[in-house]
Design a protein around this motif. Sequence first.
Motif, mmCIF file in Angstrom:
data_model
loop_
_atom_site.group_PDB
_atom_site.id
_atom_site.type_symbol
_atom_site.label_atom_id
_atom_site.label_comp_id
_atom_site.label_asym_id
_atom_site.label_seq_id
_atom_site.Cartn_x
_atom_site.Cartn_y
_atom_site.Cartn_z
ATOM 1 N N VAL A 1 -23.177 -22.065 57.347
ATOM 2 C CA VAL A 1 -22.256 -21.482 58.315
ATOM 3 C C VAL A 1 -21.125 -20.820 57.537
ATOM 4 O O VAL A 1 -20.749 -21.277 56.465
ATOM 5 N N ASP A 2 -20.618 -19.734 58.067
ATOM 6 C CA ASP A 2 -19.389 -19.154 57.553
ATOM 7 C C ASP A 2 -18.401 -19.143 58.695
ATOM 8 O O ASP A 2 -18.776 -18.896 59.844
ATOM 9 N N ASN A 3 -17.168 -19.437 58.378
ATOM 10 C CA ASN A 3 -16.170 -19.566 59.439
ATOM 11 C C ASN A 3 -15.020 -18.617 59.168
ATOM 12 O O ASN A 3 -14.308 -18.768 58.177
ATOM 13 N N ILE A 4 -14.868 -17.653 60.031
ATOM 14 C CA ILE A 4 -13.787 -16.698 59.902
ATOM 15 C C ILE A 4 -12.594 -17.268 60.631
ATOM 16 O O ILE A 4 -12.579 -17.357 61.864
ATOM 17 N N ILE A 5 -11.603 -17.669 59.875
ATOM 18 C CA ILE A 5 -10.451 -18.378 60.424
ATOM 19 C C ILE A 5 -9.309 -17.393 60.586
ATOM 20 O O ILE A 5 -8.774 -16.880 59.610
ATOM 21 N N PHE A 6 -8.973 -17.130 61.848
ATOM 22 C CA PHE A 6 -7.910 -16.170 62.126
ATOM 23 C C PHE A 6 -6.583 -16.887 62.332
ATOM 24 O O PHE A 6 -6.539 -17.991 62.885
ATOM 25 N N GLY A 7 -5.532 -16.239 61.872
ATOM 26 C CA GLY A 7 -4.182 -16.737 62.099
ATOM 27 C C GLY A 7 -3.263 -15.561 62.378
ATOM 28 O O GLY A 7 -3.604 -14.411 62.078
ATOM 29 N N PHE A 8 -2.100 -15.851 62.964
ATOM 30 C CA PHE A 8 -1.161 -14.784 63.313
ATOM 31 C C PHE A 8 0.224 -15.208 62.855
ATOM 32 O O PHE A 8 0.691 -16.298 63.208
ATOM 33 N N ASP A 9 0.876 -14.349 62.077
ATOM 34 C CA ASP A 9 2.173 -14.722 61.506
ATOM 35 C C ASP A 9 3.344 -14.157 62.295
ATOM 36 O O ASP A 9 4.461 -14.107 61.798
ATOM 37 N N GLY A 10 3.092 -13.705 63.504
ATOM 38 C CA GLY A 10 4.147 -13.129 64.323
ATOM 39 C C GLY A 10 4.150 -11.618 64.236
ATOM 40 O O GLY A 10 4.815 -10.942 65.018
ATOM 41 N N ASP A 11 3.369 -11.126 63.309
ATOM 42 C CA ASP A 11 3.415 -9.695 63.052
ATOM 43 C C ASP A 11 2.015 -9.102 62.886
ATOM 44 O O ASP A 11 1.662 -8.144 63.564
ATOM 45 N N VAL A 12 1.219 -9.686 62.003
ATOM 46 C CA VAL A 12 -0.120 -9.160 61.765
ATOM 47 C C VAL A 12 -1.167 -10.265 61.840
ATOM 48 O O VAL A 12 -0.860 -11.439 61.686
ATOM 49 N N ALA B 1 -14.003 -14.386 49.463
ATOM 50 C CA ALA B 1 -15.132 -14.649 50.357
ATOM 51 C C ALA B 1 -14.668 -15.445 51.572
ATOM 52 O O ALA B 1 -13.561 -16.007 51.587
ATOM 53 N N LEU B 2 -15.510 -15.482 52.560
ATOM 54 C CA LEU B 2 -15.233 -16.291 53.739
ATOM 55 C C LEU B 2 -15.567 -17.749 53.430
ATOM 56 O O LEU B 2 -16.537 -18.023 52.724
ATOM 57 N N PRO B 3 -14.808 -18.672 53.961
ATOM 58 C CA PRO B 3 -15.162 -20.065 53.758
ATOM 59 C C PRO B 3 -16.449 -20.399 54.507
ATOM 60 O O PRO B 3 -16.656 -19.960 55.640
ATOM 61 N N GLY B 4 -17.297 -21.152 53.827
ATOM 62 C CA GLY B 4 -18.558 -21.533 54.448
ATOM 63 C C GLY B 4 -19.204 -22.632 53.636
ATOM 64 O O GLY B 4 -18.727 -22.966 52.560
ATOM 65 N N ASP B 5 -20.273 -23.162 54.160
ATOM 66 C CA ASP B 5 -20.982 -24.189 53.415
ATOM 67 C C ASP B 5 -22.387 -24.349 53.972
ATOM 68 O O ASP B 5 -22.668 -23.923 55.090
#
Lengths: 230, 230
Positions: free
Chosen positions: B15-26, B44-48
């Motif tokens: 699996v690869d997990n695209i982890i999204f976050g938002f810093d208030g701006d981007v 790379a994307l985190p995965g295992d």
Amino acid sequence: MPFQKENTDTTFFSVDNIIFGFDGDVLKVLLIKRREEPFAGYWALPGDRVSIDENLDTAAIRVLEELTGVKDVYLDQVFTFGKVDRHPSGRVITIAYYSLVNIEKVDIEAASFAEKVEWKEVREIESLAFDHFEIMVTCLDRLKQDIKLRPIGFELLPEKFTLTELQKLYEAILEQDLDKRNFRKKIISMNILNTLHELQTGVSHRPAKLYSFDAVKYEEVKENGFIFEL
Amino acid sequence: MPFQKENTDTTFFSVDNIIFGFDGDVLKVLLIKRREEPFAGYWALPGDRVSIDENLDTAAIRVLEELTGVKDVYLDQVFTFGKVDRHPSGRVITIAYYSLVNIEKVDIEAASFAEKVEWKEVREIESLAFDHFEIMVTCLDRLKQDIKLRPIGFELLPEKFTLTELQKLYEAILEQDLDKRNFRKKIISMNILNTLHELQTGVSHRPAKLYSFDAVKYEEVKENGFIFEL
DNA sequence: GCAAAAGTGTTTTCATTACACCCATGT
DNA sequence: ACATGGGTGTAATGAAAACACTTTTGC
């Protein structure tokens, strides 16, 4: 489906292909009756192991072609099902695809692992082998979404069709009635159909005009910012 | 990522997990810098690998938790990538997920196989190891769709947020400006937010009201036929 | 001439868009 | 007092929905 000699240390993977067809009235799906254990005698979705040097899409196309003889159909990946216990004889992860075919072009040949192959009315299916019912429902939901946002309904119809046929197709998939005038207005205004100067034959009422989907026109209007939505 | 001792007869899956976050701006995504070949030194994307007795979702959650320490996040399966040659050291099929996390809660611990772990601005990423760039783009497209149709944006914000923060989040993901009054009117009229009787602090201008997402209210209005759409 | 579906426009309703000024706070 | 973002309503526009009768063909 050949999962006989399982190696309990290995994970296998397969594709299942939910093949949709439309008979002018209701939405159907192509099912196979399993000859072998597990789930011998149960109806199931057509699928097969993906070989190590085969792309996923290719495997899904192969499953379809082996079963129906039909090539060049609309195909879309939907979801991957991989619960540890979904397959009784080992770990099998399956990637679900759906296909849209013109039901008239399909020549069903029972595959070796199947007792029968049959078109079944989608809304009448109550259970299937493995987790195939869940898979079917997921694909059906996806089809409902997709058909509103992409011009793919035509894949289920003959090349030449009437607007009423198209409308009935949408009604069958979306499970809701549509207004005839509004439907026609909208689809015509999209400019993605050819009006063939040809009429329906063999009907005992006023014959309808025939239309065909024009992929070139669709690409053109898409360039100009048009977004298909129905 | 441990694919060292490959067996060329076997297909592996991950699996690869695209982890999204938002810093208030981007909008940002959590990437790892690979320590080992292939693609050592690449982002790379985190995965295992998914172990044989592990569900797919569980594996995706594990990847996230090992990297960030965060539990109970929004997670969705997106697509499965399985081209024969996508991985240089064997056949590896990967199931892509995306997660939405509150960036403030994440405590990054570089995993053993990674030299670094970092939040990267999504729009500035130009290439990644393997086919990870393609995977990221696919997930980003899916996020754009999903955020319009499900109340999931809140997952990227702190529990208490201002309407402007929420709007900026939507603007960042959708890549378009939204009208302030119309945005507020719409989100407020949905009745899925709690107006906290609390104000923003530490800002050198009129402090904004704080809101929180109310999952219970959302379920209620959904019962009554409400469909989230923004 | 009757049954059956084809074909066709207008009005109403509703949701979306566009738009500008005063307010509360920190410095 | 000034800079900064917070907060608010109304009118115009356009898309979607509702709706009924005439036409053409086969029998």
